[in-house]
Write a protein that holds these residues in place. Structure first.
Motif, PDB file in Angstrom:
ATOM      1  N   THR A  95       0.852  -1.208  -0.118  1.00 48.99           N
ATOM      2  CA  THR A  95      -0.067   0.114   0.121  1.00 48.99           C
ATOM      3  C   THR A  95       0.862   1.475   0.053  1.00 48.99           C
ATOM      4  O   THR A  95       2.048   1.314   0.601  1.00 48.99           O
ATOM      5  N   GLY A  96       0.257   2.257  -0.758  1.00 43.10           N
ATOM      6  CA  GLY A  96       1.150   3.754  -0.881  1.00 43.10           C
ATOM      7  C   GLY A  96       2.363   3.643  -1.643  1.00 43.10           C
ATOM      8  O   GLY A  96       2.947   4.594  -1.805  1.00 43.10           O
ATOM      9  N   SER A  97       2.203   2.757  -2.451  1.00 47.22           N
ATOM     10  CA  SER A  97       3.276   2.611  -3.399  1.00 47.22           C
ATOM     11  C   SER A  97       3.194   3.583  -4.511  1.00 47.22           C
ATOM     12  O   SER A  97       1.928   3.151  -5.244  1.00 47.22           O
ATOM     13  N   SER A  98       3.877   4.365  -4.963  1.00 48.03           N
ATOM     14  CA  SER A  98       3.504   5.206  -6.200  1.00 48.03           C
ATOM     15  C   SER A  98       3.922   4.735  -7.297  1.00 48.03           C
ATOM     16  O   SER A  98       3.615   5.159  -8.391  1.00 48.03           O
ATOM     17  N   LEU A  99       4.923   3.843  -7.388  1.00 49.53           N
ATOM     18  CA  LEU A  99       5.643   3.197  -8.604  1.00 49.53           C
ATOM     19  C   LEU A  99       5.874   4.423  -9.575  1.00 49.53           C
ATOM     20  O   LEU A  99       5.788   4.301 -10.735  1.00 49.53           O
ATOM     21  N   ALA A 100       6.382   5.553  -9.063  1.00 49.81           N
ATOM     22  CA  ALA A 100       6.998   6.629  -9.552  1.00 49.81           C
ATOM     23  C   ALA A 100       8.434   6.401 -10.055  1.00 49.81           C
ATOM     24  O   ALA A 100       8.996   7.305 -10.802  1.00 49.81           O
ATOM     25  N   THR A 101       9.016   5.140  -9.635  1.00 54.42           N
ATOM     26  CA  THR A 101      10.401   5.039  -9.892  1.00 54.42           C
ATOM     27  C   THR A 101      10.717   5.360 -11.453  1.00 54.42           C
ATOM     28  O   THR A 101      10.174   4.936 -12.476  1.00 54.42           O
ATOM     29  N   GLU A 102      11.888   6.226 -11.727  1.00 55.98           N
ATOM     30  CA  GLU A 102      12.219   6.324 -13.263  1.00 55.98           C
ATOM     31  C   GLU A 102      12.617   5.041 -13.792  1.00 55.98           C
ATOM     32  O   GLU A 102      13.114   4.107 -13.363  1.00 55.98           O
ATOM     33  N   PRO A 103      12.129   4.639 -15.213  1.00 60.04           N
ATOM     34  CA  PRO A 103      12.470   3.381 -15.785  1.00 60.04           C
ATOM     35  C   PRO A 103      14.063   3.558 -16.089  1.00 60.04           C
ATOM     36  O   PRO A 103      14.562   4.578 -16.185  1.00 60.04           O
ATOM     37  N   THR A 104      14.399   2.410 -16.659  1.00 62.76           N
ATOM     38  CA  THR A 104      15.827   2.511 -17.242  1.00 62.76           C
ATOM     39  C   THR A 104      15.951   3.530 -18.066  1.00 62.76           C
ATOM     40  O   THR A 104      15.233   3.623 -18.934  1.00 62.76           O
ATOM     41  N   GLN A 105      17.249   3.884 -18.180  1.00 60.79           N
ATOM     42  CA  GLN A 105      17.810   5.030 -18.899  1.00 60.79           C
ATOM     43  C   GLN A 105      17.215   5.104 -20.390  1.00 60.79           C
ATOM     44  O   GLN A 105      17.482   4.130 -21.111  1.00 60.79           O
ATOM     45  N   GLY A 106      16.038   5.967 -20.636  1.00 55.60           N
ATOM     46  CA  GLY A 106      15.573   6.022 -22.264  1.00 55.60           C
ATOM     47  C   GLY A 106      14.691   4.882 -22.586  1.00 55.60           C
ATOM     48  O   GLY A 106      14.254   5.045 -23.871  1.00 55.60           O
ATOM     49  N   MET A 107      14.626   3.868 -21.633  1.00 60.75           N
ATOM     50  CA  MET A 107      13.682   2.795 -22.311  1.00 60.75           C
ATOM     51  C   MET A 107      12.293   2.917 -21.934  1.00 60.75           C
ATOM     52  O   MET A 107      11.758   3.238 -20.795  1.00 60.75           O
ATOM     53  N   GLU A 108      11.677   2.519 -22.855  1.00 63.57           N
ATOM     54  CA  GLU A 108      10.005   2.517 -22.741  1.00 63.57           C
ATOM     55  C   GLU A 108       9.650   1.343 -21.877  1.00 63.57           C
ATOM     56  O   GLU A 108      10.516   0.141 -21.979  1.00 63.57           O
ATOM     57  N   ARG A 109       8.698   1.290 -20.917  1.00 66.53           N
ATOM     58  CA  ARG A 109       8.223   0.550 -19.920  1.00 66.53           C
ATOM     59  C   ARG A 109       6.785  -0.026 -20.017  1.00 66.53           C
ATOM     60  O   ARG A 109       6.128   1.113 -20.213  1.00 66.53           O
ATOM     61  N   LEU A 110       6.630  -1.189 -19.884  1.00 63.01           N
ATOM     62  CA  LEU A 110       4.979  -1.583 -19.992  1.00 63.01           C
ATOM     63  C   LEU A 110       4.375  -0.869 -18.750  1.00 63.01           C
ATOM     64  O   LEU A 110       4.819  -0.947 -17.470  1.00 63.01           O
ATOM     65  N   PRO A 111       3.404   0.003 -18.826  1.00 64.52           N
ATOM     66  CA  PRO A 111       2.685   0.632 -17.719  1.00 64.52           C
ATOM     67  C   PRO A 111       2.149  -0.761 -16.771  1.00 64.52           C
ATOM     68  O   PRO A 111       1.446  -1.683 -17.306  1.00 64.52           O
ATOM     69  N   PHE A 112       2.347  -0.181 -15.542  1.00 67.31           N
ATOM     70  CA  PHE A 112       1.692  -1.132 -14.506  1.00 67.31           C
ATOM     71  C   PHE A 112       0.169  -0.741 -14.200  1.00 67.31           C
ATOM     72  O   PHE A 112      -0.186   0.100 -14.007  1.00 67.31           O
ATOM     73  N   LYS A 113      -0.531  -2.113 -14.454  1.00 64.73           N
ATOM     74  CA  LYS A 113      -1.884  -1.929 -14.340  1.00 64.73           C
ATOM     75  C   LYS A 113      -2.380  -2.984 -13.222  1.00 64.73           C
ATOM     76  O   LYS A 113      -2.364  -4.223 -13.369  1.00 64.73           O
ATOM     77  N   PRO A 114      -2.910  -2.478 -11.974  1.00 64.43           N
ATOM     78  CA  PRO A 114      -3.078  -3.150 -10.895  1.00 64.43           C
ATOM     79  C   PRO A 114      -4.064  -4.304 -11.175  1.00 64.43           C
ATOM     80  O   PRO A 114      -4.225  -5.395 -10.462  1.00 64.43           O
ATOM     81  N   GLU A 115      -5.108  -3.917 -12.152  1.00 64.05           N
ATOM     82  CA  GLU A 115      -6.130  -4.642 -12.522  1.00 64.05           C
ATOM     83  C   GLU A 115      -5.835  -5.629 -13.748  1.00 64.05           C
ATOM     84  O   GLU A 115      -6.665  -6.829 -14.013  1.00 64.05           O
ATOM     85  N   GLY A 116      -4.216  -5.662 -13.926  1.00 56.98           N
ATOM     86  CA  GLY A 116      -4.092  -6.487 -15.166  1.00 56.98           C
ATOM     87  C   GLY A 116      -4.540  -6.212 -16.538  1.00 56.98           C
ATOM     88  O   GLY A 116      -5.340  -5.083 -16.735  1.00 56.98           O
ATOM     89  N   TYR A 117      -4.360  -6.828 -17.449  1.00 56.29           N
ATOM     90  CA  TYR A 117      -4.649  -6.407 -19.001  1.00 56.29           C
ATOM     91  C   TYR A 117      -5.649  -7.206 -19.517  1.00 56.29           C
ATOM     92  O   TYR A 117      -6.550  -7.056 -19.690  1.00 56.29           O
ATOM     93  N   ASN A 118      -5.247  -8.535 -20.120  1.00 57.71           N
ATOM     94  CA  ASN A 118      -6.111  -9.327 -20.926  1.00 57.71           C
ATOM     95  C   ASN A 118      -6.369 -10.786 -20.103  1.00 57.71           C
ATOM     96  O   ASN A 118      -5.681 -11.044 -19.331  1.00 57.71           O
ATOM     97  N   PHE A 119      -7.552 -11.285 -20.229  1.00 59.17           N
ATOM     98  CA  PHE A 119      -7.630 -12.463 -19.600  1.00 59.17           C
ATOM     99  C   PHE A 119      -8.332 -13.497 -20.540  1.00 59.17           C
ATOM    100  O   PHE A 119      -9.133 -13.196 -21.273  1.00 59.17           O
ATOM    101  N   TRP A 120      -8.062 -14.790 -20.154  1.00 58.41           N
ATOM    102  CA  TRP A 120      -8.224 -16.041 -20.964  1.00 58.41           C
ATOM    103  C   TRP A 120      -8.815 -17.145 -19.936  1.00 58.41           C
ATOM    104  O   TRP A 120      -8.119 -17.220 -18.786  1.00 58.41           O
ATOM    105  N   THR A 121      -9.777 -17.792 -20.274  1.00 58.91           N
ATOM    106  CA  THR A 121     -10.308 -18.938 -19.390  1.00 58.91           C
ATOM    107  C   THR A 121      -9.625 -20.143 -19.994  1.00 58.91           C
ATOM    108  O   THR A 121      -9.991 -20.673 -21.083  1.00 58.91           O
TER     109      THR A 121
END
Length: 373
Positions: free
Chosen positions: A58-84
């Motif tokens: 709790t309380g984590s901002s996830l604001a840490t700077e990504p690796t120098q100049g690299m694009e990073r997958l956005p963090f989504k607490p709810e996840g992305y896609n789901f398959w059964t």
């Protein structure tokens, strides 16, 4: 099979000790505290001590700077896609267009561990990153876990979601899963890349002890051992929930620790807030650990039929370069790239992994590979 690991034969004990899956995430000081009592139990418990458990930070901002100049997958607490799959909810990420690349995480991690690889690879390929059953944002199913469960999951993912020839890429446990999936569904796997893969070479001259259980062992000693294991593992599960512990252990396997940040820690701890996480943890730490020795790199590699790339962190404290060299010797259709990194090179030196992987992928001839199958 008995769930007690103290009574394992020396041969099985040796295989489990040497597996990367038995060396994770309980600090050395804590290991030393228990080793004198039952070394096998402690070593088999150690690997999943943190990555398979935890609670939301709790309380984590996830604001840490990504690796120098690299694009990073956005963090989504709810996840992305789901398959059964087989009635269970499975999480995955998909980006890009082109030849499909399926990324498979290591023990206790998730699709988010490929945060720096997905955006870069997706510039040229269609990239999938899937959470194995029991991990990440996938369901914490209370089942009997076995390496072949994840093989079947990946094979069905290829059939139902990917639906065309693909390249499998796996780290640690995900590496071994990718390997056995490639063997299980050769017609749809045109290439395989392993990053510090789990799995051990078997000894054909070695025989397992399979003596019958006595009534005393089956009805008295075995239940008592299971109770003891639940007590010990319950304590370890509680201890492993601490974000500070997770960070400490991650830093022990990352040579360059700059990427051990809030994003990484929370991507590991959040999924284990699930009510079933404790039971899954127990099953993974006992039954899966004893069953994994049934499957060897020898048998899988002898059936592999596609080009193999090894991206190996040579400074890995668990799985050194000797293993990569042995794999290459056993399976000649292998390209080996040695990296100055630890157990998770894709997250520690993502720019080098992405570059090497892209170069190797560009050399693949999917049509030609399929024709040779």
């Amino acid at each position: 099979m008995s769930s007690s690991s103290c009574s394992l034969s020396p041969s099985l004990r040796s295989r489990l000790f040497n597996s990367s899956a038995t060396r994770f995430l309980v600090p050395p000081a804590r290991l030393n505290q228990y080793r004198s009592r039952c070394e096998m139990n402690r070593r088999s418990f150690a690997f999943r001590g943190i990555l398979a458990s935890g609670v939301s930070v709790t309380g984590s901002s996830l604001a840490t700077e990504p690796t120098q100049g690299m694009e990073r997958l956005p963090f989504k607490p709810e996840g992305y896609n789901f398959w059964t799959w087989r009635g269970h909810k499975i999480h995955y990420v998909v980006q890009g267009e082109g030849l499909p690349i399926v990324l498979i995480h290591g023990f206790g991690a998730s699709a988010f561990h490929w945060r720096y690889n997905i955006p870069e690879l997706a510039k040229k390929y269609k990239v999938y990153a899937v959470d194995l059953l029991g991990f990440g944002w996938s369901e914490k199913a209370v089942i009997e876990y076995d390496a072949m469960v994840w093989r079947d999951q990946v094979v069905d993912f290829l059939k139902e979601i990917v639906k065309e020839p693909a390249v499998l890429v796996g780290n640690s446990l995900g590496g071994f899963t990718a390997l056995v999936a490639a063997v299980g569904f050769p017609e749809q796997v045109v290439g395989l890349a392993l990053l510090n893969s789990a799995g051990q070479f078997g000894n054909p001259n070695e025989k397992m002890d399979e003596s019958e259980e006595s009534i005393l062992q089956k009805f008295v000693l075995k239940p008592l051992k299971e109770v003891f294991q639940r007590v010990v593992l319950g304590f370890l599960f509680w201890q492993a929930k601490q974000p500070a512990r997770i960070e400490s252990v991650l830093k022990s396997v990352y040579i360059n620790t700059s990427n051990v940040d809030d994003y990484l820690v929370e991507s590991i701890t959040m999924p284990a807030a699930d009510p079933n996480a404790g039971e899954v943890y127990y099953r993974l730490m006992t039954r899966f650990m004893l069953n994994q020795s049934k499957y060897t790199l020898n048998s899988a590699l002898s059936e592999l039929r596609c080009p193999l790339l090894l991206l190996w962190g040579d400074l890995d404290p668990w799985v050194g370069p000797a293993k990569a060299n042995r794999i290459k010797e056993f399976y000649p259709n292998t390209t080996l790239v040695n990296l100055k990194a630890g157990h998770c090179p894709h997250d520690e030196v993502p720019e080098l992994v992405n570059k090497s992987l892209m170069e190797w992928l560009s050399s693949l001839k999917p049509e030609a590979s399929l024709q040779t199958l």
